[in-house]
Design an enzyme around this catalytic site. Structure first.
Site, PDB file in Angstrom:
ATOM      1  N   PHE A 137      38.827  39.235  44.979  1.00  0.00           N
ATOM      2  CA  PHE A 137      40.040  39.949  44.553  1.00  0.00           C
ATOM      3  C   PHE A 137      40.245  41.265  45.287  1.00  0.00           C
ATOM      4  O   PHE A 137      41.358  41.769  45.355  1.00  0.00           O
ATOM      5  CB  PHE A 137      39.990  40.206  43.031  1.00  0.00           C
ATOM      6  CG  PHE A 137      39.160  41.413  42.644  1.00  0.00           C
ATOM      7  CD1 PHE A 137      39.705  42.695  42.683  1.00  0.00           C
ATOM      8  CD2 PHE A 137      37.832  41.291  42.249  1.00  0.00           C
ATOM      9  CE1 PHE A 137      38.941  43.806  42.330  1.00  0.00           C
ATOM     10  CE2 PHE A 137      37.061  42.390  41.912  1.00  0.00           C
ATOM     11  CZ  PHE A 137      37.627  43.660  41.952  1.00  0.00           C
ATOM     12  N   LYS A 172      41.654  29.564  49.483  1.00  0.00           N
ATOM     13  CA  LYS A 172      41.586  29.678  48.022  1.00  0.00           C
ATOM     14  C   LYS A 172      41.453  31.154  47.685  1.00  0.00           C
ATOM     15  O   LYS A 172      40.379  31.725  47.769  1.00  0.00           O
ATOM     16  CB  LYS A 172      40.371  28.889  47.515  1.00  0.00           C
ATOM     17  CG  LYS A 172      40.495  28.294  46.139  1.00  0.00           C
ATOM     18  CD  LYS A 172      40.615  29.288  45.014  1.00  0.00           C
ATOM     19  CE  LYS A 172      39.386  30.050  44.647  1.00  0.00           C
ATOM     20  NZ  LYS A 172      39.676  31.190  43.745  1.00  0.00           N
ATOM     21  N   SER A 208      30.942  37.839  45.077  1.00  0.00           N
ATOM     22  CA  SER A 208      29.724  38.446  44.531  1.00  0.00           C
ATOM     23  C   SER A 208      28.485  37.646  44.973  1.00  0.00           C
ATOM     24  O   SER A 208      28.587  36.461  45.319  1.00  0.00           O
ATOM     25  CB  SER A 208      29.818  38.469  43.009  1.00  0.00           C
ATOM     26  OG  SER A 208      30.022  37.149  42.538  1.00  0.00           O
ATOM     27  N   CYS A 237      33.552  46.355  49.010  1.00  0.00           N
ATOM     28  CA  CYS A 237      32.191  45.918  49.322  1.00  0.00           C
ATOM     29  C   CYS A 237      31.495  46.931  50.229  1.00  0.00           C
ATOM     30  O   CYS A 237      30.288  46.893  50.375  1.00  0.00           O
ATOM     31  CB  CYS A 237      32.218  44.569  50.006  1.00  0.00           C
ATOM     32  SG  CYS A 237      33.123  44.626  51.545  1.00  0.00           S
ATOM     33  N   GLU A 287      25.241  46.273  41.332  1.00  0.00           N
ATOM     34  CA  GLU A 287      26.517  46.564  41.984  1.00  0.00           C
ATOM     35  C   GLU A 287      27.538  46.784  40.869  1.00  0.00           C
ATOM     36  O   GLU A 287      27.885  45.848  40.148  1.00  0.00           O
ATOM     37  CB  GLU A 287      26.971  45.400  42.881  1.00  0.00           C
ATOM     38  CG  GLU A 287      28.284  45.705  43.565  1.00  0.00           C
ATOM     39  CD  GLU A 287      28.881  44.531  44.339  1.00  0.00           C
ATOM     40  OE1 GLU A 287      28.803  43.385  43.872  1.00  0.00           O
ATOM     41  OE2 GLU A 287      29.429  44.793  45.427  1.00  0.00           O
TER      42      GLU A 287
HETATM   43  P1  NAD Z   1      33.671  36.610  42.699  1.00  0.00           P
HETATM   44  O1  NAD Z   1      32.367  36.164  43.210  1.00  0.00           O
HETATM   45  O2  NAD Z   1      33.863  36.682  41.216  1.00  0.00           O
HETATM   46  O3  NAD Z   1      34.844  35.643  43.238  1.00  0.00           O
HETATM   47  C1  NAD Z   1      34.974  35.353  44.598  1.00  0.00           C
HETATM   48  C2  NAD Z   1      35.634  33.987  44.757  1.00  0.00           C
HETATM   49  O4  NAD Z   1      34.786  32.994  44.173  1.00  0.00           O
HETATM   50  C3  NAD Z   1      36.974  33.874  44.039  1.00  0.00           C
HETATM   51  O5  NAD Z   1      37.862  33.146  44.854  1.00  0.00           O
HETATM   52  C4  NAD Z   1      36.633  33.146  42.752  1.00  0.00           C
HETATM   53  O6  NAD Z   1      37.701  32.360  42.283  1.00  0.00           O
HETATM   54  C5  NAD Z   1      35.461  32.274  43.145  1.00  0.00           C
HETATM   55  N1  NAD Z   1      34.495  32.087  42.060  1.00  0.00           N
HETATM   56  C6  NAD Z   1      34.189  32.955  41.064  1.00  0.00           C
HETATM   57  N2  NAD Z   1      33.227  32.448  40.281  1.00  0.00           N
HETATM   58  C7  NAD Z   1      32.903  31.237  40.781  1.00  0.00           C
HETATM   59  C8  NAD Z   1      31.961  30.226  40.413  1.00  0.00           C
HETATM   60  N3  NAD Z   1      31.168  30.376  39.360  1.00  0.00           N
HETATM   61  N4  NAD Z   1      31.894  29.123  41.160  1.00  0.00           N
HETATM   62  C9  NAD Z   1      32.689  28.954  42.231  1.00  0.00           C
HETATM   63  N5  NAD Z   1      33.604  29.881  42.622  1.00  0.00           N
HETATM   64  C10 NAD Z   1      33.709  31.003  41.917  1.00  0.00           C
HETATM   65  O7  NAD Z   1      33.983  38.014  43.385  1.00  0.00           O
HETATM   66  P2  NAD Z   1      35.178  39.011  43.067  1.00  0.00           P
HETATM   67  O8  NAD Z   1      34.905  39.681  41.766  1.00  0.00           O
HETATM   68  O9  NAD Z   1      36.470  38.368  43.285  1.00  0.00           O
HETATM   69  O10 NAD Z   1      34.982  40.057  44.263  1.00  0.00           O
HETATM   70  C11 NAD Z   1      34.110  41.149  44.194  1.00  0.00           C
HETATM   71  C12 NAD Z   1      32.788  40.836  44.852  1.00  0.00           C
HETATM   72  O11 NAD Z   1      32.995  40.461  46.209  1.00  0.00           O
HETATM   73  C13 NAD Z   1      31.873  42.037  44.914  1.00  0.00           C
HETATM   74  O12 NAD Z   1      30.577  41.614  44.621  1.00  0.00           O
HETATM   75  C14 NAD Z   1      31.978  42.506  46.349  1.00  0.00           C
HETATM   76  O13 NAD Z   1      30.875  43.229  46.837  1.00  0.00           O
HETATM   77  C15 NAD Z   1      32.135  41.220  47.059  1.00  0.00           C
HETATM   78  N6  NAD Z   1      32.725  41.407  48.366  1.00  0.00           N
HETATM   79  C16 NAD Z   1      31.902  41.307  49.450  1.00  0.00           C
HETATM   80  C17 NAD Z   1      32.406  41.526  50.705  1.00  0.00           C
HETATM   81  C18 NAD Z   1      31.516  41.433  51.893  1.00  0.00           C
HETATM   82  O14 NAD Z   1      32.022  41.541  52.987  1.00  0.00           O
HETATM   83  N7  NAD Z   1      30.235  41.225  51.758  1.00  0.00           N
HETATM   84  C19 NAD Z   1      33.763  41.832  50.864  1.00  0.00           C
HETATM   85  C20 NAD Z   1      34.576  41.905  49.742  1.00  0.00           C
HETATM   86  C21 NAD Z   1      34.037  41.686  48.485  1.00  0.00           C
END
Ligand code: NAD
Length: 500
Positions: free
Chosen positions: A153, A177, A230, A285, A385
């Site tokens: 997000f 997605k 995450s 991130c 985090e």
């Molecule tokens: P999230 O892991 O909740 O969701 C990421 C994606 O995975 C979304 O599209 C979501 O729909 C999907 N998803 C969520 N739960 C799932 C599951 N159980 N099974 C399969 N798919 C699932 O992350 P978020 O809250 O949207 O984003 C924030 C996180 O992203 C933070 O931890 C941040 O550090 C990380 N992030 C990392 C980077 C990087 O470059 N390393 C960049 C941006 C964000």
């Protein structure tokens, strides 16, 4: 209050016209209102759209010339530039970050579109004439087919743009997605590809949650997955995707440290800590969440940061404030819970973000910036985090103690050192076990022609995003060894080919 708008998938260049079995709510975080109702894709729909994408790749895009592909890239770049303000406004409306910051993320994504314009050069192979007598050898890189991009997000425009232009320029079809929390900017950017001349079906946006992700991870026609999110989900995506024979790059969470040495410019460091700690309400991130201060300058630095925090304006991101709300009410409450936990664990609560004034109407998901001092490595505000506007100062005796702390952390996304000692900075960039390092730069996000990615629990897989690693991720290498018929050939020879 206006009624929520329907937000749906973008399939083969058009909004989906079906009826979703499941939907989810999208909020305006600045007001707390439900602004949209999002269709969530079923496993069956994912299967249908993978078939659409595969057909588009086989029948058109996979065979389109480099010249035509780069023409589409240049056109897309122009359209994104044209629409960047509109897209930034969509980001602010669903994510909550302030408009300037939203525009910044579109601009950084635009850089990757510009990088992809150079695809003819990026895909040039090697050629060795007469490698063996009358035998020429050359290499090429070919597209994979259908690839999936699953995004978080916090950067609804930039993160998809890290992957999509490169994947398309390399000749693949893409299933994107977005996060179900703020999908509209992602969809709006993807819609520009049609206008840029990309054939229908080559890019498709499917909204959804775990059901859609699982369908993509297990579908035999999805050849590669680029994921950002995450750490627990990144690990799951990597393990599931690779178990199903896919190439996977899964970028995870972070806990980024900024080490401040006694000889640093403390005003520069304090400004940087504010920008990197509280920009986008800490939902980056690459945010700095642990400020590692060498003890002799810690008091002065904390005082400077506290002063600056008092000047921040928190409120609706469309009103010219410095910091907006958090993405959802649940996330705001979770972050506030960490503030509570930090205080209970005995850290010095220098500024408490739970009290304050917000420039916004309605009941938005606001939480002011929080500063903790004298945080220790066993406290949850340090180990987890938080992904919110909470900055923890950890005091250390020396550079070596600071380095040891950073290297002991399970994450390794970004880090920064603030110092005027070139030798110390050089040691740090060499010794720190983190993928992206800043020297007097708090958020060292690499430019598009380098690759973005962390180490340890911040990335599962071997390839970082964009740059040459992105091109390599979205293509398969092939080497051709050729000999044209020659009247002087040597006849039958069952031995292993040897070069002469
Ligand atoms: P999230 O892991 O909740 O969701 C990421 C994606 O995975 C979304 O599209 C979501 O729909 C999907 N998803 C969520 N739960 C799932 C599951 N159980 N099974 C399969 N798919 C699932 O992350 P978020 O809250 O949207 O984003 C924030 C996180 O992203 C933070 O931890 C941040 O550090 C990380 N992030 C990392 C980077 C990087 O470059 N390393 C960049 C941006 C964000």
């Amino acid at each position: 209050m206006s009624s929520p708008t329907r937000i749906t998938h973008l399939i083969a260049g058009a909004p989906w016209t079906g009826t979703a079995e499941r939907t989810s709510e999208v909020f305006n975080p600045a007001t707390g209102e439900v602004s949209g109702v999002l269709d969530l894709a079923s496993q069956q729909l994912v299967g249908e759209v993978v078939a659409t994408a595969k057909q588009a790749w086989q029948k058109s895009w996979g065979n389109v010339s480099l010249a035509q592909r780069s023409t589409v890239m240049f056109k897309f770049r122009e359209l994104l530039h044209r629409d960047k303000e509109r897209i930034a406004a969509l980001i602010t409306a669903e994510h909550g970050k302030v408009l300037d910051d939203a525009l910044g993320e579109v601009t950084r994504g635009l850089e990757v579109a510009e990088f992809a314009c150079g695809i003819p050069t990026l895909l040039k192979g090697g050629f060795s004439e007469n490698a063996s007598t009358r035998v020429d050898v050359y290499s090429m890189r070919q597209s994979l087919g259908v690839v999936a991009v699953i995004s978080p997000f916090n950067f609804p425009a930039m993160v998809p743009l890290w992957f999509v232009p490169v994947a398309l320029a390399c000749g693949n079809a893409v299933l994107l997605k977005p996060s179900e929390k703020d999908p509209s900017a992602t969809i709006a950017v993807a819609a520009l590809w049609k206008e840029a001349g990309l054939p229908d079906g080559v890019i498709n946006v499917l909204n959804g949650d775990k059901e859609a992700v699982d369908a993509l991870l297990t579908h035999p026609d999805v050849k590669a997955v680029s994921f950002v999110g995450s750490t627990p989900v990144a690990r799951y995506v990597y393990e599931t995707g690779t178990a199903h024979g896919k190439r996977v790059q899964a970028l995870g969470g972070a806990k980024n440290h900024m080490l401040v040495l006694p000889d640093a410019d403390l005003d520069l460091a304090a400004d940087a800590a504010i920008n990197a700690g509280f920009g986008s309400a800490g939902e980056r991130c690459m945010a700095i969440s642990a400020l590692v201060a060498v003890e002799s300058v810690a008091d002065e630095l904390v005082e400077k940061i506290k002063d600056r925090m008092g000047k921040l304006r928190i409120g609706d991101g469309a009103r010219g404030c410095d910091m907006g709300p958090l993405v959802t009410g649940a996330h705001r409450d979770k972050v506030a819970g960490y503030v509570e936990a930090g205080a209970e664990a005995g850290a010095d609560l220098v500024v408490d973000g739970r009290t304050g004034q917000y420039d916004a109407d309605g009941d938005g998901f606001f939480l002011g910036p929080t500063l903790f001092d004298k945080v220790t490595a066993d406290m949850s505000i340090y180990t987890d985090e938080i992904f919110g506007p909470v900055l923890s100062v950890v005091r250390v005796a020396s550079y070596d103690d600071g380095l040891e702390l950073i290297n002991a952390n399970p994450y390794g996304n970004g880090t920064a050192i603030f110092t005027n000692d070139g030798g110390a900075a050089r040691r740090f960039q060499n010794e720190v076990e983190v993928g992206m390092v800043g020297v007097n730069v708090p958020i060292p996000v690499p430019v598009s022609y380098y690759s973005f990615g962390g180490w340890k629990n911040s990335l599962f897989g071997d390839s970082h995003a964009h740059g040459s690693e992105g091109v390599s991720f979205f293509t398969r290498g092939k080497v051709v060894t050729s000999r044209w018929p020659d009247p002087s050939h040597g006849g039958l020879n069952l031995g292993f080919p040897q070069n002469d």
